[in-house]
Design a protein around this motif. Structure first.
Motif, mmCIF file in Angstrom:
data_model
loop_
_atom_site.group_PDB
_atom_site.id
_atom_site.type_symbol
_atom_site.label_atom_id
_atom_site.label_comp_id
_atom_site.label_asym_id
_atom_site.label_seq_id
_atom_site.Cartn_x
_atom_site.Cartn_y
_atom_site.Cartn_z
ATOM 1 N N PHE A 184 -7.975 4.133 1.065
ATOM 2 C CA PHE A 184 -8.599 3.831 2.354
ATOM 3 C C PHE A 184 -8.069 5.140 3.467
ATOM 4 O O PHE A 184 -8.947 5.619 4.093
ATOM 5 C CB PHE A 184 -7.942 2.695 3.041
ATOM 6 N N LEU A 185 -7.134 5.618 3.156
ATOM 7 C CA LEU A 185 -6.514 6.499 3.935
ATOM 8 C C LEU A 185 -6.930 8.205 3.532
ATOM 9 O O LEU A 185 -6.498 8.932 4.144
ATOM 10 C CB LEU A 185 -4.772 6.381 3.794
ATOM 11 N N LEU A 186 -7.577 8.167 2.406
ATOM 12 C CA LEU A 186 -7.875 9.440 1.880
ATOM 13 C C LEU A 186 -8.717 10.329 3.013
ATOM 14 O O LEU A 186 -8.454 11.607 3.309
ATOM 15 C CB LEU A 186 -8.825 9.424 0.804
ATOM 16 N N LYS A 187 -9.582 9.689 3.907
ATOM 17 C CA LYS A 187 -10.338 10.545 4.883
ATOM 18 C C LYS A 187 -9.417 10.731 6.019
ATOM 19 O O LYS A 187 -9.862 11.427 6.921
ATOM 20 C CB LYS A 187 -11.664 9.784 5.130
ATOM 21 N N GLN A 188 -8.093 10.157 6.037
ATOM 22 C CA GLN A 188 -7.790 10.401 7.425
ATOM 23 C C GLN A 188 -6.528 11.130 7.435
ATOM 24 O O GLN A 188 -5.638 11.383 6.294
ATOM 25 C CB GLN A 188 -6.969 8.849 7.755
ATOM 26 N N ASP A 189 -6.237 11.639 8.595
ATOM 27 C CA ASP A 189 -5.232 12.908 8.777
ATOM 28 C C ASP A 189 -4.065 12.392 9.367
ATOM 29 O O ASP A 189 -4.122 11.981 10.632
ATOM 30 C CB ASP A 189 -5.810 14.005 9.607
ATOM 31 N N SER A 190 -3.031 12.265 8.878
ATOM 32 C CA SER A 190 -1.827 11.468 9.348
ATOM 33 C C SER A 190 -1.307 12.378 10.550
ATOM 34 O O SER A 190 -0.358 11.992 11.162
ATOM 35 C CB SER A 190 -0.676 11.349 8.273
ATOM 36 N N SER A 191 -1.658 13.771 10.715
ATOM 37 C CA SER A 191 -1.004 14.203 11.679
ATOM 38 C C SER A 191 -1.664 13.869 13.172
ATOM 39 O O SER A 191 -1.410 14.253 14.210
ATOM 40 C CB SER A 191 -1.192 15.797 11.454
ATOM 41 N N GLN A 192 -2.721 13.049 12.847
ATOM 42 C CA GLN A 192 -3.407 12.468 14.088
ATOM 43 C C GLN A 192 -3.105 10.944 14.510
ATOM 44 O O GLN A 192 -2.483 10.287 13.450
ATOM 45 C CB GLN A 192 -5.003 12.444 13.586
ATOM 46 N N PRO A 193 -3.267 10.517 15.552
ATOM 47 C CA PRO A 193 -2.585 9.216 15.871
ATOM 48 C C PRO A 193 -3.650 8.067 15.224
ATOM 49 O O PRO A 193 -4.733 7.826 15.865
ATOM 50 C CB PRO A 193 -2.743 9.170 17.228
ATOM 51 N N PHE A 194 -3.102 7.286 14.395
ATOM 52 C CA PHE A 194 -3.973 6.181 13.723
ATOM 53 C C PHE A 194 -3.012 4.954 13.682
ATOM 54 O O PHE A 194 -1.835 5.056 13.340
ATOM 55 C CB PHE A 194 -4.264 6.746 12.360
ATOM 56 N N TYR A 195 -3.927 3.929 14.220
ATOM 57 C CA TYR A 195 -2.963 2.536 14.103
ATOM 58 C C TYR A 195 -4.152 1.771 13.584
ATOM 59 O O TYR A 195 -5.107 1.520 14.516
ATOM 60 C CB TYR A 195 -2.641 2.282 15.689
ATOM 61 N N THR A 196 -4.080 1.293 12.777
ATOM 62 C CA THR A 196 -4.946 0.426 11.968
ATOM 63 C C THR A 196 -4.739 -0.719 11.130
ATOM 64 O O THR A 196 -3.516 -1.017 10.890
ATOM 65 C CB THR A 196 -5.951 1.263 11.107
#
Length: 345
Positions: A184-196
């Motif tokens: 699920f996290l493949l498309k997400q950039d951890s240097s950006q603010p994610f809260y999911t």
């Protein structure tokens, strides 16, 4: 005739109607020309009545499923279009640190999580309200769930901010499939603010329901760690009249840092963080979609289920990791190698 009063709370604005007698007292207190002492007594009495009434009013916990921000898992085609080197790089780049909050009364659940899914985290640690001799844990010395969460996040950031880029918090009744979380996290950039996770709405506040697990990127955790130092924006204790739950308080603190809750879904827009067990979801699907039980129940890419008994976690491990249909080949585009020590697959 009833008197209508608007009451502002930390996360909500509520309207309440007062009985005629209380309403008249309130109006008289405002316009009366009697002595200051009498007016003070009346206002004090009315205030006490209001506090009593508010103590019995529940905040709006209704779930509005289509008012959230949404995050979707990648489609299989997206991954298949990547080169082998890109896939290998992605599978190694996602490092998940798991935080499991436990109390001594959760000992049987604690043991089950320790023996099952937590071994698939890149690192998993248990944060306990007090010291327990049976298992190792990071002792937080508090029973308050919000304080436990604060201390756990603070410890995780200060000790592991350079080692992991995603932080997954769960309760001991939660079962998680970490490989699906990484996908699920493949498309997400951890240097950006994610809260999911599984997002719900309470009044004007959107928050991730902690029963389904909470995922923060390293950037979100960094911002959270900073706002912990501001008691006006992120207090250790709740309000005097009522107290927000830990998962709602987390959302409030993150909101002050510009981080918004985002609902996690698969490519077909099905929830992938579940706040109920598989059995409960199947029963609901049998009732509401008797002709399409599987389609109406759960996502194929589900990440969590909640409310599982300890023995059910072992059954889930068998179904997720061990049971295979002979002759059926699973041609997954990506392979996430379990960490060393995960000997239960």
């Amino acid at each position: 005739m009833q008197t209508r009063v608007t009451v502002f709370t930390f996360a909500n604005k509520m309207h309440i109607s007062l009985p005629p007698l209380i309403g008249s007292f309130l109006l008289e207190a405002m316009i009366s020309e009697s002595g200051a002492f009498v007016k003070g007594m009346m206002l004090g009495g009315v205030f006490c009545v209001l506090v009593t009434l508010l103590g019995h009013i529940k905040m709006d916990n209704s779930t509005k499923s289509h008012e959230h921000r949404h995050l979707q898992a990648p489609k299989k085609e997206d991954v298949l279009n990547l080169s082998e080197d890109e896939r290998l790089g992605l599978s190694h780049s996602i490092r998940v640190y798991c935080i499991i909050l436990v109390k001594p009364k959760d000992l049987s659940y604690w043991a089950a999580v320790r023996e099952t899914w937590s071994k698939h985290c890149d690192k998993a640690e248990f944060y306990s309200s007090e010291k327990v001799k049976v298992f190792h844990s990071i002792v937080l010395d508090t029973e308050d769930m919000w304080l436990m969460m604060r201390k756990a996040y603070k410890f995780a950031y200060e000790n592991y901010k350079d080692d992991y880029n995603w932080f997954f918090l769960a309760h001991p009744t939660t079962f998680a499939i970490i490989e699906n979380l990484k996908y699920f996290l493949l498309k997400q950039d951890s240097s950006q603010p994610f809260y999911t996770g599984r997002t719900e709405t309470s009044g004007d506040l959107q928050y991730v329901n902690g029963d389904g697990g909470v995922v923060l990127s390293i950037e979100s955790l960094k911002r959270l760690h900073k706002v912990f130092e501001d008691p006006d924006k992120c207090p250790e204790q709740g309000g005097m009249i009522w107290k927000l739950s830990a998962d709602k308080q987390l959302a409030v603190c993150l909101k002050y840092t510009g981080v918004q809750a985002e609902n996690a879904e698969d490519s077909e827009k099905k929830d992938i963080f579940n706040t109920k067990s598989v059995g409960s979801l199947i029963k609901e699907a049998m009732s509401s979609h008797p002709q399409q039980v599987v389609e109406g129940c759960c996502s194929d890419m589900a990440i969590t289920f909640s409310g599982l008994a300890p023995n059910h976690m072992h059954v889930m491990m068998y179904g997720v990791y061990r049971l295979r249909a002979y002759g059926h080949s699973f041609n997954d585009a990506l392979v996430f190698i379990p960490p060393s020590g995960s000997d239960n697959d």
